[in-house]
Write an enzyme that holds these catalytic residues in place. Structure first.
Site, PDB file in Angstrom:
ATOM      1  N   GLU A   1     -49.079  47.088 -34.210  1.00 48.60           N
ATOM      2  CA  GLU A   1     -49.740  46.181 -33.265  1.00 48.60           C
ATOM      3  C   GLU A   1     -48.745  45.311 -32.493  1.00 48.60           C
ATOM      4  O   GLU A   1     -48.754  44.077 -32.605  1.00 48.60           O
ATOM      5  CB  GLU A   1     -50.762  45.297 -33.991  1.00 48.60           C
ATOM      6  CG  GLU A   1     -51.943  46.075 -34.507  1.00 48.60           C
ATOM      7  CD  GLU A   1     -53.080  45.188 -34.997  1.00 48.60           C
ATOM      8  OE1 GLU A   1     -52.844  43.999 -35.287  1.00 48.60           O
ATOM      9  OE2 GLU A   1     -54.209  45.692 -35.090  1.00 48.60           O
TER      10      GLU A   1
ATOM     11  N   GLU B   1     -57.171  51.974 -37.475  1.00 46.19           N
ATOM     12  CA  GLU B   1     -57.588  50.964 -38.453  1.00 46.19           C
ATOM     13  C   GLU B   1     -59.014  50.563 -38.145  1.00 46.19           C
ATOM     14  O   GLU B   1     -59.394  50.442 -36.965  1.00 46.19           O
ATOM     15  CB  GLU B   1     -56.755  49.681 -38.330  1.00 46.19           C
ATOM     16  CG  GLU B   1     -55.377  49.718 -38.899  1.00 46.19           C
ATOM     17  CD  GLU B   1     -54.695  48.346 -38.798  1.00 46.19           C
ATOM     18  OE1 GLU B   1     -55.397  47.307 -38.817  1.00 46.19           O
ATOM     19  OE2 GLU B   1     -53.468  48.325 -38.677  1.00 46.19           O
TER      20      GLU B   1
HETATM   21  C1  GAL Z   1     -54.733  44.469 -38.118  1.00 47.99           C
HETATM   22  C2  GAL Z   1     -53.330  44.688 -38.685  1.00 47.99           C
HETATM   23  C3  GAL Z   1     -53.382  45.008 -40.163  1.00 47.99           C
HETATM   24  C4  GAL Z   1     -54.281  44.050 -40.880  1.00 47.99           C
HETATM   25  C5  GAL Z   1     -55.646  44.061 -40.245  1.00 47.99           C
HETATM   26  C6  GAL Z   1     -56.651  43.144 -40.898  1.00 47.99           C
HETATM   27  O1  GAL Z   1     -54.737  43.806 -36.919  1.00 47.99           O
HETATM   28  O2  GAL Z   1     -52.686  45.738 -38.011  1.00 47.99           O
HETATM   29  O3  GAL Z   1     -52.074  44.978 -40.693  1.00 47.99           O
HETATM   30  O4  GAL Z   1     -53.731  42.772 -40.834  1.00 47.99           O
HETATM   31  O5  GAL Z   1     -55.523  43.646 -38.904  1.00 47.99           O
HETATM   32  O6  GAL Z   1     -57.902  43.241 -40.266  1.00 47.99           O
END
Ligand code: GAL
Length: 679
Positions: free
Chosen positions: A155, A308
């Site tokens: 990110e 994710e």
């Molecule tokens: C994302 C990040 C992850 C984790 C996640 C939690 O933005 O890439 O490492 O922190 O959020 O929702």
């Protein structure tokens, strides 16, 4: 850099961020993990994301044994790795020895060592350290059977480092862009408030009153992050040229020009965290999420990856409710419906300590699989495994919405007579909604990279800034037979954020000019009243809020007039026949009903393809993924209650069971079905 590959996996991906390194002292847990990973039908894991401190605990002292072990265990279990480069978080020793790698804020304060995602994007030392690390990773794992894809950093953000190195790079970037201070002073209109610069060293991006400066600073930061990324991937490409590369994008409003960035990844991936259950109705959240998925498909007009998503809750959104039964399946497959080649989660196993210990995970602190979340994740895994055929098919759109990120930056900077609730992104979603409701696939495009040729209809809400010749390309598009819809607050400034003087550049295309823009308080009443026999068969009256352009027609025809105030009777909706096409102007902010009626009629006239020829109930939508021989229809119900869908005359089969389906299909609350159209 070498030409970009197209990532075409052989299966739909299912997996999660696996923070194996947090559990090295817990061998029983690690052993159990592999059993559970198989049980949850995961076939891929994101590995090593924040592991620099474990890979290089002291300068030059490397420990890859644990990562070897992880990669080997993945391979032994038939699971592929999306292997990260660890630059998303730097180790404490590095911050201490090399302070220049830490961000400096606007007030000149250097960040202490903390958090993550906060390195200086310019620092040569950090770039060199990253290069060293990535070289070692690539050399070590380039032929490892588990390695599927590189996950570069994590990110990337546009935090804007104000250190001397970044300022020097910014000034160089400006010199290349403008050539001379005179040109820069003109582009930024610095005579205003006596801001003229007489030396490049005077330029500091801390003055929000100089809009050109701030806009260029945002562009520079975005370019600098992309440049950092390009430096990151150099060793990966040199040493492991056959391994494709991604980096996880976020929602578009983080200050990176993802349209540009996407050109340099082999596959677009992104992290999606909708706030499910945060509104009284679920479907508006489903709608917005659909827009974002379509955006990520559109960056390259290719399938993307959902890299994710949470299997249950987040712990950073104030309030995040567990997804109600069914919603996990629906929200996961929604990404696939819009073109994702898989579903992945943050995180596999819930951390034991630190900031994310209460963030949702596939395996919670109870440490077994007898939980609702685990079962629902497994159900997604099973389903994806059986839908394997669908991989690499894509959605095809004949309508595009121009969602230009630099336009959004400029519009956000602009101080208008009404600066409240400009809501550029929300308005793009509002124009997207009627298509979503009908199951019509939409692409998003931007001003500089867009190929307009695949589309019959282009919608450009609030195109405040015209850059890179977009007005000419839109003009050609319409002239050759395309249909264009543009709204109020369009065509006001050029790419330096300088207002156009004299005729605005859209005048001949739209067949009108704008005299002034009324801005409305909530108590103000305005409406538009349809003119009989207009091009789209609009009837009656619709409310207007926020913005209302007062326009004069050259060649355009009025389809609706304003109903109130000193400009009652002036045109509010117009159409201009231009070459072989038409350009519509929506001069004011309209409501959902208007956009629904307007686009229903237009879609019908243009015969825009619907995923299914039927009237879908509110909150239900459809998407079609296809290639030349296969078609998969996704039906999705974002209502908590069951809904009926008429399948019409077509012959469908359930994509999994092959059961023949005709007549009316009942979709349960938060239900999703994938059907195949019988050939
Ligand atoms: C994302 C990040 C992850 C984790 C996640 C939690 O933005 O890439 O490492 O922190 O959020 O929702």
């Amino acid at each position: 850099m070498k030409s970009i590959q197209v990532f075409q996996p052989e299966f739909l991906l299912h997996g999660a961020d696996y923070n194996y390194e947090q559990w090295l002292g817990y061998p029983d847990i690690l052993a159990e993990d592999f059993r559970l990973i198989r049980e949850a039908k995961c076939n891929v894991m994101n590995a090593g994301i924040f592991s620099w401190a474990m890979l290089e605990p002291a300068e030059g002292e490397y420990h890859f044994e644990w990562l070897d072990q992880l990669m080997d265990s993945l391979a032994e279990n038939g699971i592929r790795a999306i292997l990260a480069t660890p630059s998303g978080a730097k180790p404490a020793w590095m911050s201490q020895v090399y302070p220049e790698i830490r961000l400096v804020d606007e007030h000149g304060r250097r960040e202490p060592h903390r958090l993550r995602h906060n390195h200086c994007p310019t620092s040569p030392i950090y770039r060199q350290k990253v290069k060293q690390m990535n070289t070692l990773l690539a050399e070590r794992y380039k032929e490892h059977p588990a390695l599927l894809l590189w996950h570069v950093s994590n990110e990337y953000g546009a935090h804007g480092c104000h250190c001397g190195l970044c300022y020097a790079a910014f000034r160089k970037w400006l010199q290349e862009r403008y050539g001379s201070l005179d040109a820069l002073n003109h582009a930024w209109w610095t005579t205003f408030w006596s801001h003229r610069y007489t030396d490049w060293s005077q330029i500091e991006p801390v003055d929000r009153s100089v809009h050109g400066l701030m806009l260029d600073w945002m562009r520079f930061i975005s370019d600098q992050v992309i440049d950092f990324y390009l430096a990151e991937i150099e060793p990966l490409q040199e040493i492991a040229p056959d391994v494709p590369i991604t980096t996880n994008f976020m929602q578009p409003n983080v200050g990176l020009d993802y349209w540009k960035f996407a050109q340099y990844v082999d596959v677009v991936s992104w992290d999606s965290y909708p706030r499910w259950h945060s509104q009284q109705e679920e479907w508006p959240i489903g709608l917005k999420t659909a827009f974002f998925h379509d955006l990520h498909r559109s960056y390259k007009r290719q399938p993307f990856l959902l890299l994710e998503s949470t299997p249950s809750v987040t712990n950073w959104q104030g309030i995040s409710r567990p997804k109600k039964p069914g919603l996990h399946f629906l929200s996961s497959l929604q990404a696939v419906a819009h073109g994702s080649n898989g579903v992945q989660y943050f995180q596999w196993r819930q951390s034991r300590g630190g900031q994310e210990k209460f963030h949702g995970a596939v395996v919670g602190h109870v440490s077994h699989g007898h939980t609702r979340i685990f079962q629902e994740v497994t159900a997604v895994g099973r389903y994806l495994a059986q839908l394997g055929d669908l991989v690499n098919t894509c959605n095809r759109a004949e309508v595009a919405i121009l969602y230009d990120l630099q336009n959004e930056w400029a519009l956000n900077l602009a101080q208008l007579p009404r600066s409240e609730e400009k809501h550029y992104q929300e308005r793009c979603v509002a124009h997207y909604q009627p298509f979503w409701e009908k199951g019509i696939t939409v692409d998003l495009i931007d001003s500089s990279t867009a190929d307009l040729s695949p589309y019959k209809l282009i919608v450009a809400p609030m195109l405040y800034m015209l850059r890179d010749g977009i007005e000419e390309r839109l003009g050609r598009f319409v002239h050759q037979g395309g249909t264009l819809v543009i709204t109020y607050l369009s065509g006001l400034v050029d790419q330096s954020d300088l207002c156009f003087i004299g005729d605005f550049p859209l005048r001949s295309l739209l067949g009108l000019w704008v005299e002034e823009t009324d801005v409305l308080f909530t108590h103000d009443v305005q409406s538009l009243e349809a003119v009989p026999n207009n091009d789209l068969g609009l009837k009656g009256s619709y409310p207007i809020t926020h913005f209302a352009d007062i326009i004069h027609l050259d060649r355009a025809q009025a389809m609706a007039h304003y109903g109130h105030d000193y400009y009652a009777g002036y045109p509010a909706i117009t159409v201009n026949h231009y070459g072989n096409g038409r350009s519509f102007y929506i001069a004011a902010r309209s409501d959902r009903r208007f956009l629904h009626d307007f686009y229903s009629s237009l879609s019908h006239q243009l015969r825009l393809p619907q995923a299914i020829q039927t009237q879908l109930p509110t909150g239900v939508t459809a998407q079609l993924r296809h290639n030349d021989s296969k078609q998969y229809l996704f039906l999705m119900n974002f209502q908590p209650t069951s809904q009926e869908i008429s399948l019409g005359e077509s012959d469908y089969r359930d994509a999994l069971s092959a059961e023949r389906l005709r007549g009316v299909l009942e979709l349960e609350g938060y239900g999703l079905r994938v059907l195949r159209l019988d050939d």
